[in-house]
Design a protein around this motif. Structure first.
Motif, short mmCIF file in Angstrom:
data_model
loop_
_atom_site.label_atom_id
_atom_site.label_comp_id
_atom_site.label_asym_id
_atom_site.label_seq_id
_atom_site.Cartn_x
_atom_site.Cartn_y
_atom_site.Cartn_z
N HIS A 23 77.17 -6.80 3.87
CA HIS A 23 77.42 -7.93 4.76
C HIS A 23 77.58 -7.46 6.19
O HIS A 23 78.15 -6.41 6.44
N SER A 74 81.30 -10.56 11.31
CA SER A 74 81.49 -10.92 12.71
C SER A 74 82.97 -10.82 13.08
O SER A 74 83.83 -10.56 12.24
N SER A 89 84.89 -13.22 13.84
CA SER A 89 85.61 -14.28 13.15
C SER A 89 85.60 -14.08 11.63
O SER A 89 86.04 -14.93 10.89
N HIS A 90 85.07 -12.94 11.19
CA HIS A 90 85.01 -12.53 9.79
C HIS A 90 84.09 -13.39 8.94
O HIS A 90 84.28 -13.52 7.74
N ARG A 91 83.06 -13.98 9.57
CA ARG A 91 82.01 -14.66 8.80
C ARG A 91 81.10 -13.59 8.24
O ARG A 91 80.71 -12.66 8.94
N THR A 122 77.48 -12.48 6.71
CA THR A 122 76.07 -12.77 6.54
C THR A 122 75.44 -11.60 5.82
O THR A 122 75.84 -10.45 6.01
#
Length: 60
Positions: free
Chosen positions: A14, A17, A19-21, A23
């Motif tokens: 992963h 980001s 903000s800990h998103r 992807t």
């Protein structure tokens, strides 16, 4: 992409980001087509750069 010598395949993980998103991401092995002598015959293999360096170091 797969190394014909060591069998290295893509790795998955992963991107994270601020903000800990999460992807998805995929890391490919660094493979190149190379001519190699196997049993006295020249064959074309797809090798990762680590295997190319290892085969270059070994005496013929």
């Amino acid at each position: 992409m797969k190394c014909d010598y060591c069998g290295k395949t893509p790795q998955y993980g992963h991107n994270v980001s601020h903000s800990h998103r999460l992807t998805n991401k995929r890391s490919q092995p660094n493979c190149h087509p190379v001519r190699v002598l196997l049993d006295g015959k020249s064959t074309r293999l797809s090798l990762c750069t680590r295997c190319i360096r290892t085969l270059a170091r070994t005496p013929a």
